[in-house]
Design an enzyme around this catalytic site. Structure first.
Site, PDB file in Angstrom:
ATOM      1  N   ASN A 164       1.009  -1.155  -0.009  1.00 10.69           N
ATOM      2  CA  ASN A 164      -0.055   0.003   0.063  1.00 10.69           C
ATOM      3  C   ASN A 164       0.886   1.305  -0.136  1.00 10.69           C
ATOM      4  OD1 ASN A 164      -1.421   2.347   1.093  1.00 10.69           O
ATOM      5  ND2 ASN A 164      -3.151   0.762   1.649  1.00 10.69           N
ATOM      6  N   ARG A 210      -7.094  12.870   1.072  1.00 12.29           N
ATOM      7  CA  ARG A 210      -5.902  13.204   1.971  1.00 12.29           C
ATOM      8  C   ARG A 210      -4.636  12.898   1.458  1.00 12.29           C
ATOM      9  NH1 ARG A 210      -6.936   9.952   7.808  1.00 12.29           N
ATOM     10  NH2 ARG A 210      -8.810  11.043   7.532  1.00 12.29           N
ATOM     11  N   HIS A 211      -4.685  11.690   0.865  1.00 10.81           N
ATOM     12  CA  HIS A 211      -3.192  11.314   0.254  1.00 10.81           C
ATOM     13  C   HIS A 211      -3.237  10.971  -1.152  1.00 10.81           C
ATOM     14  CE1 HIS A 211      -5.089   7.464   1.558  1.00 10.81           C
ATOM     15  NE2 HIS A 211      -4.654   7.533   2.882  1.00 10.81           N
ATOM     16  N   ASP A 260      -0.138   4.502  -0.244  1.00  7.71           N
ATOM     17  CA  ASP A 260      -0.707   5.816   0.182  1.00  7.71           C
ATOM     18  C   ASP A 260       0.197   6.843   0.880  1.00  7.71           C
ATOM     19  OD1 ASP A 260      -3.083   4.479  -0.378  1.00  7.71           O
ATOM     20  OD2 ASP A 260      -3.975   4.172   1.753  1.00  7.71           O
ATOM     21  N   HIS A 261       0.992   6.083   1.860  1.00 10.61           N
ATOM     22  CA  HIS A 261       1.758   7.422   2.554  1.00 10.61           C
ATOM     23  C   HIS A 261       3.021   7.518   2.013  1.00 10.61           C
ATOM     24  CE1 HIS A 261      -0.990   6.585   5.669  1.00 10.61           C
ATOM     25  NE2 HIS A 261      -0.775   5.466   5.598  1.00 10.61           N
ATOM     26  N   GLU A 284      -8.618   0.563  -2.791  1.00  5.83           N
ATOM     27  CA  GLU A 284      -9.355   0.578  -1.664  1.00  5.83           C
ATOM     28  C   GLU A 284     -10.222   1.715  -1.809  1.00  5.83           C
ATOM     29  OE1 GLU A 284      -6.877   0.674   1.752  1.00  5.83           O
ATOM     30  OE2 GLU A 284      -5.787  -1.264   1.557  1.00  5.83           O
ATOM     31  N   GLU A 317     -11.068  -9.311   3.247  1.00  7.15           N
ATOM     32  CA  GLU A 317      -9.592  -8.856   3.877  1.00  7.15           C
ATOM     33  C   GLU A 317      -9.991  -8.744   5.525  1.00  7.15           C
ATOM     34  OE1 GLU A 317      -7.550  -5.582   2.259  1.00  7.15           O
ATOM     35  OE2 GLU A 317      -6.337  -5.145   4.043  1.00  7.15           O
ATOM     36  N   HIS A 345      -5.515   3.628  -1.437  1.00  3.81           N
ATOM     37  CA  HIS A 345      -6.753   3.964  -0.879  1.00  3.81           C
ATOM     38  C   HIS A 345      -7.283   5.336  -1.359  1.00  3.81           C
ATOM     39  CE1 HIS A 345      -9.322   4.340   3.188  1.00  3.81           C
ATOM     40  NE2 HIS A 345     -10.154   4.524   1.843  1.00  3.81           N
ATOM     41  N   HIS A 398      -3.489  -4.531   7.846  1.00  2.00           N
ATOM     42  CA  HIS A 398      -3.513  -3.219   8.673  1.00  2.00           C
ATOM     43  C   HIS A 398      -2.707  -3.431  10.023  1.00  2.00           C
ATOM     44  CE1 HIS A 398      -5.676   0.637   9.376  1.00  2.00           C
ATOM     45  NE2 HIS A 398      -5.281   0.393  10.405  1.00  2.00           N
ATOM     46  N   GLY A 399      -1.626  -2.350   9.874  1.00  2.00           N
ATOM     47  CA  GLY A 399      -0.739  -2.242  11.174  1.00  2.00           C
ATOM     48  C   GLY A 399       0.366  -3.668  10.938  1.00  2.00           C
ATOM     49  N   THR A 407      -7.834   3.955   8.414  1.00  2.00           N
ATOM     50  CA  THR A 407      -9.400   2.992   8.515  1.00  2.00           C
ATOM     51  C   THR A 407      -9.171   2.361   9.845  1.00  2.00           C
ATOM     52  OG1 THR A 407      -8.681   2.581   6.322  1.00  2.00           O
ATOM     53  CG2 THR A 407     -10.578   1.264   7.443  1.00  2.00           C
ATOM     54  N   ARG A 418      -9.189   7.852  -0.924  1.00  2.00           N
ATOM     55  CA  ARG A 418     -10.290   8.281   0.331  1.00  2.00           C
ATOM     56  C   ARG A 418     -11.207   9.519  -0.333  1.00  2.00           C
ATOM     57  NH1 ARG A 418      -9.222   7.291   5.801  1.00  2.00           N
ATOM     58  NH2 ARG A 418     -10.654   8.809   6.361  1.00  2.00           N
ATOM     59  N   GLY A 457       1.161  -1.338   4.234  1.00  2.00           N
ATOM     60  CA  GLY A 457       1.672  -0.146   3.893  1.00  2.00           C
ATOM     61  C   GLY A 457       2.524   0.647   4.645  1.00  2.00           C
ATOM     62  N   HIS A 458       1.860   1.155   6.042  1.00  2.00           N
ATOM     63  CA  HIS A 458       2.585   2.285   6.869  1.00  2.00           C
ATOM     64  C   HIS A 458       3.872   1.873   7.169  1.00  2.00           C
ATOM     65  CE1 HIS A 458       3.339   4.818  10.257  1.00  2.00           C
ATOM     66  NE2 HIS A 458       2.854   5.746   9.644  1.00  2.00           N
TER      67      HIS A 458
HETATM   68  N1  PXP Z   1      -5.857  -2.928   4.551  1.00  2.00           N
HETATM   69  C1  PXP Z   1      -6.747  -2.061   4.446  1.00  2.00           C
HETATM   70  C2  PXP Z   1      -8.346  -2.338   3.995  1.00  2.00           C
HETATM   71  C3  PXP Z   1      -6.247  -0.615   4.696  1.00  2.00           C
HETATM   72  O1  PXP Z   1      -7.480   0.453   4.691  1.00  2.00           O
HETATM   73  C4  PXP Z   1      -5.150  -0.343   4.994  1.00  2.00           C
HETATM   74  C5  PXP Z   1      -4.677   0.967   5.599  1.00  2.00           C
HETATM   75  O2  PXP Z   1      -4.970   1.708   4.457  1.00  2.00           O
HETATM   76  C6  PXP Z   1      -4.166  -1.335   4.935  1.00  2.00           C
HETATM   77  C7  PXP Z   1      -4.557  -2.766   4.535  1.00  2.00           C
HETATM   78  C8  PXP Z   1      -2.807  -1.136   5.063  1.00  2.00           C
HETATM   79  O3  PXP Z   1      -2.612  -0.613   6.598  1.00  2.00           O
HETATM   80  P1  PXP Z   1      -1.079  -0.385   6.934  1.00  2.00           P
HETATM   81  O4  PXP Z   1      -0.926   0.887   6.324  1.00  2.00           O
HETATM   82  O5  PXP Z   1      -1.300  -0.146   8.529  1.00  2.00           O
HETATM   83  O6  PXP Z   1      -0.059  -1.217   6.670  1.00  2.00           O
END
Ligand code: PXP
Length: 262
Positions: free
Chosen positions: A19, A61-62, A21-22, A82, A163, A55, A200-201, A113, A57, A222-223
């Site tokens: 991901n 924002r990104h 996004d960042h 996303e 997911e 994503h 996520h995370g 999210t 949004r 992603g992050h």
């Molecule tokens: N999956 C989904 C559905 C998400 O919304 C996100 C965050 O945008 C991620 C995965 C990735 O999460 P992270 O950036 O914490 O790795």
């Protein structure tokens, strides 16, 4: 619109979708043109990512519309878009035709999210959006909490994939119940014919126990990958997660199920 699906066998190769996004978050800090998410996607793919996730949004924002328009033709693996379950977003997806759409809940004030989709309460509206995506031939996944009723409700909507939200696990990976909930939901999902994704995370340090769940076919991360890229470079950051995933699955991964192994 649920068709009875045969249960899905565990897969040997687990896909890593990065991901980005960042990368766009950093660019938007100055509203300039660097760092460019499209260039980042190419680095991730060269480093072994099996897909690119963004994503878009509603508050932009990104990632911006223009980023998705530029990514769609250039991504060599697959693009996972996303988005919220909203008419504007579904229309965009129908125009851009990404390989996969992941529907996520969105609240403007959230930092990221925060929860999973409320599949049961959002049923009617979600079903309409899922049907539109399905009729257009777009593979659809729902981002949900690992809970039996929500997994069953997702299967009833006729989506290809779920997911599982790994946020609760990431925040309390020392608590075996968080991982057990993911494993149980993954097993139920696969038994209902759903492809199971998770995200996520997750980080190179905590991904192992999730990567080891046999039914989990795809991870979206992603992050942490973008954060650690500041210190080690983006390619190495992607490879570090890939190594951790492979180690957790007993080194099965090297042949690549590849890009579009849906
Ligand atoms: N999956 C989904 C559905 C998400 O919304 C996100 C965050 O945008 C991620 C995965 C990735 O999460 P992270 O950036 O914490 O790795």
């Amino acid at each position: 619109m649920s068709d009875a699906q045969p249960s899905r066998p565990p897969v040997a190769y687990q896909r890593l979708y990065v991901n980005i996004d960042h990368v766009a978050t950093l660019r938007q800090a100055r509203r300039g043109d660097e760092p460019d998410p499209v260039a980042a996607a190419q680095v991730c793919e060269d480093a072994g990512a099996d897909g690119i996730t963004v994503h878009l949004r509603e508050d932009r924002r990104h990632i911006q519309d223009r980023d998705v328009e530029r990514l769609a033709p250039i991504v060599r693996t697959v693009l996972n878009l996303e988005m919220a379950a909203a008419d504007e977003m579904v229309a965009l997806a129908l125009g851009l035709r990404p390989a996969q759409v992941t529907i996520v809940p969105e609240r403007r004030e959230e930092v990221t999210t925060e929860g999973g989709l409320d599949v049961r309460r959002g049923g009617g509206r979600l079903a309409r959006h899922v049907a539109a995506l399905h009729d257009a031939g777009l593979r659809t996944s729902l981002f949900i909490v690992p809970d039996d009723d929500t997994v069953r409700a997702s299967a009833d909507l006729g989506v290809a994939a779920i997911e599982l939200h790994t946020g609760p696990y990431a925040h309390a990976s020392h608590d075996p119940r968080t991982r057990a909930a993911l494993a149980a939901a993954a097993s139920l999902g696969a038994s209902l014919g759903l492809a199971v994704h998770a995200g996520h995370g997750l980080t190179a340090d905590n991904v192992g126990p999730v990567a080891a769940i046999p039914e989990v076919e795809e991870l979206n991360i992603g992050h942490s990958i973008v954060s650690r890229a500041v210190f080690m470079g983006l390619a190495e950051s992607v490879r570090a997660v890939r190594r951790a995933m492979d180690a957790a699955r007993g080194g099965v991964a090297v042949d690549g199920g590849g890009a579009s192994g849906h």
